[in-house]
Design an enzyme around this catalytic site. Structure first.
Site, PDB file in Angstrom:
ATOM      1  NE  ARG A 177      -3.234   0.794   2.927  1.00  0.00           N
ATOM      2  CZ  ARG A 177      -2.272   0.477   4.482  1.00  0.00           C
ATOM      3  NH1 ARG A 177      -1.796   1.683   4.468  1.00  0.00           N
ATOM      4  NH2 ARG A 177      -2.481  -0.502   5.359  1.00  0.00           N
ATOM      5  CE  LYS A 206     -12.502   4.937 -19.576  1.00  0.00           C
ATOM      6  NZ  LYS A 206     -11.924   6.719 -19.266  1.00  0.00           N
ATOM      7  CG  ASP A 228      -8.891  13.383 -17.267  1.00  0.00           C
ATOM      8  OD1 ASP A 228      -8.563  12.825 -17.999  1.00  0.00           O
ATOM      9  OD2 ASP A 228     -10.203  13.590 -16.713  1.00  0.00           O
ATOM     10  CE1 TYR A 280     -16.098   9.285 -18.095  1.00  0.00           C
ATOM     11  CE2 TYR A 280     -15.539   9.751 -15.181  1.00  0.00           C
ATOM     12  CZ  TYR A 280     -15.804   8.644 -16.662  1.00  0.00           C
ATOM     13  OH  TYR A 280     -15.628   7.505 -16.090  1.00  0.00           O
TER      14      TYR A 280
HETATM   15  C1  LIG Z   1     -12.521   7.329 -17.777  1.00  0.00           C
HETATM   16  C2  LIG Z   1     -12.765   8.626 -17.717  1.00  0.00           C
HETATM   17  C3  LIG Z   1     -12.487   9.089 -15.936  1.00  0.00           C
HETATM   18  C4  LIG Z   1     -12.469   7.661 -14.941  1.00  0.00           C
HETATM   19  O1  LIG Z   1     -11.770   6.866 -15.034  1.00  0.00           O
HETATM   20  P1  LIG Z   1     -12.128   5.241 -14.096  1.00  0.00           P
HETATM   21  O2  LIG Z   1     -10.763   4.380 -14.502  1.00  0.00           O
HETATM   22  O3  LIG Z   1     -12.921   4.606 -15.121  1.00  0.00           O
HETATM   23  O4  LIG Z   1     -11.824   4.916 -13.170  1.00  0.00           O
HETATM   24  C5  LIG Z   1     -11.733  10.251 -15.477  1.00  0.00           C
HETATM   25  N1  LIG Z   1     -11.840  11.573 -16.798  1.00  0.00           N
HETATM   26  C6  LIG Z   1     -11.616  10.762 -18.453  1.00  0.00           C
HETATM   27  C7  LIG Z   1     -11.608  12.573 -19.042  1.00  0.00           C
HETATM   28  C8  LIG Z   1     -12.656   9.731 -18.310  1.00  0.00           C
HETATM   29  O5  LIG Z   1     -12.443   9.477 -19.661  1.00  0.00           O
END
Ligand SMILES: *Cc1c(COP(=O)(O)O)cnc(C)c1O
Length: 382
Positions: free
Chosen positions: A50, A200, A175, A103
């Site tokens: 952790r 992603k 992000d 998001y």
């Molecule tokens: C998918 C996504 C998230 C969240 O990510 P997870 O891995 O599903 O928790 C945050 N921001 C964007 C732009 C995303 O496409």
């Protein structure tokens, strides 16, 4: 016997190492003597996963290198990374500035969850330096935006916003999931932290949930401390899958971006398509900003089909190659219908304000042959 069976296997001689990175699937680490144990107690070597795990650390190093920054911290999901990044700046009485149309889950975290801890927020109506400047207050602790937004693929003027944030003394968190470190490295452009849903493009094969926060050592130290307290670590195997995925990131993204442009241009000539949203097209409202802050238009394409909801449902149901599935950044092409899927909780008025029409479809372009994707869309829209 069972508990210790196999412990004396010879292992690998010193200096020889596996060619592929090993998976350290272990909750803790074992010491030859008190010397190493005491060093671990001082935080000099691994203790417990952790706190830190070598497989996660290898992934963190890889992402920090790609983001051209000092350090990174790995989480079990993108939301783990985003919530930790925000919580490391915002506390009681703090204020967050975020863009409208973030998001959905990040939006919910800021607007539903943070206020429970006495934090407030302002949603800026546009990702422009002026709108962000107007939203910042003396108690603002962080500004959060996305390089490319979902599903209309609006592109933030990250550099302009970063100078506003610098002038006002507020850290900027970006992000950069949709952009990937290949199209934009937000820290180079003045952000303090870059966050990714590694689910992603970074891992890229739709088989793992993962998140990453990257930035200077001083900032990542705070994020890592919060991760230790809240336990948002990724499993070592998940980190390992992302390490493997990352090795082909450049190949995949280069191909996906080129294909997305081909698909976007082709869709502009399909009768049943009323409008195409793609940042590299001259018709896109942020075309000029995109040319300045992104090294490519990304691999997401959204388009509005004639016939509203019925038209969108028809196209969606007729797809043969493109999968009807959530998420993005996968090697296979994926389609969603935002109005009835990701954005179905919004009121009709809110959806209209955000520009999410009933005929809008969102395509995540995969690595398939561009012609095959275009053919599939043409037949679905025919
Ligand atoms: C998918 C996504 C998230 C969240 O990510 P997870 O891995 O599903 O928790 C945050 N921001 C964007 C732009 C995303 O496409």
């Amino acid at each position: 016997m069972c508990a210790h069976a196999g412990e004396h296997a010879p292992g690998i001689p010193a200096g020889i190492k596996p060619h592929a990175p090993p998976i350290y699937q272990s909750s803790g680490f074992e010491y030859p003597s008190h010397v190493e144990a005491e060093a671990a107690g001082r935080g000099e070597v691994y203790i417990y996963s952790r706190d830190a795990n070598p497989t996660e650390d290898r992934l963190a190093h890889a992402v920090a290198e790609l983001e051209m920054t000092e350090d990174a911290c790995i989480f079990s999901s993108g939301m783990g990374a985003i919530s930790a990044a925000l919580l490391s700046y915002v506390g009681v009485g703090g204020h967050v500035v975020a863009i409208e149309g973030l998001y959905g889950v990040s939006h919910a975290f800021i607007t539903d969850h943070l206020p429970r801890f006495g934090a407030s927020f302002t949603l800026a109506s546009a990702a422009t330096p002026e709108a962000i400047d107007a939203a910042i207050k003396p108690e603002t602790r962080v500004v959060m935006l996305e390089s490319i937004t979902n599903p209309l693929l609006r592109v933030a003027d990250v550099e302009g916003i970063a100078s506003v944030c610098r002038a006002r003394g507020v850290p900027l968190v970006v992000d950069a999931t949709f952009a990937t470190p290949l199209l934009q490295r937000p820290i180079e452009r003045g952000a303090i932290l870059s966050v990714h849903s590694g689910t992603k493009y970074l891992s890229g094969h739709g088989d793992v949930l993962l998140g990453v926060v990257s930035g200077p050592k001083s900032e990542i130290q705070k994020v890592r401390k919060l991760r230790k307290l809240t336990g948002g670590n990724a499993d070592p195997f998940a980190a390992w899958l992302a390490i493997r995925g990352l090795r082909t990131l450049a190949l995949r993204v280069e191909r996906q971006v080129a294909t997305a442009l081909t698909v976007a241009k082709a869709l502009e000539h399909v009768d049943a398509v009323e409008r195409v949203h793609y940042p590299s097209l001259p018709s896109h409202p942020d075309h000029e900003v995109a040319a300045r802050v992104l090294d490519g238009g990304g691999a997401m394409v959204s388009f509005e089909v004639a016939g509203g909801l019925a038209g969108a449902r028809r196209c969606y149901d007729r797809l043969r190659l493109v999968a009807r599935a959530a998420s993005l950044g996968d090697v296979t092409s994926l389609m969603t219908h935002p109005a009835t899927f990701s954005h179905n909780k919004l009121s009709d008025i809110e959806r209209r304000r955000f520009g999410i029409t009933d005929g809008l479809l969102r395509l995540s372009v995969g690595i398939e042959d561009a012609g095959d994707i275009v053919d599939d869309l043409r037949q679905a829209l025919g």
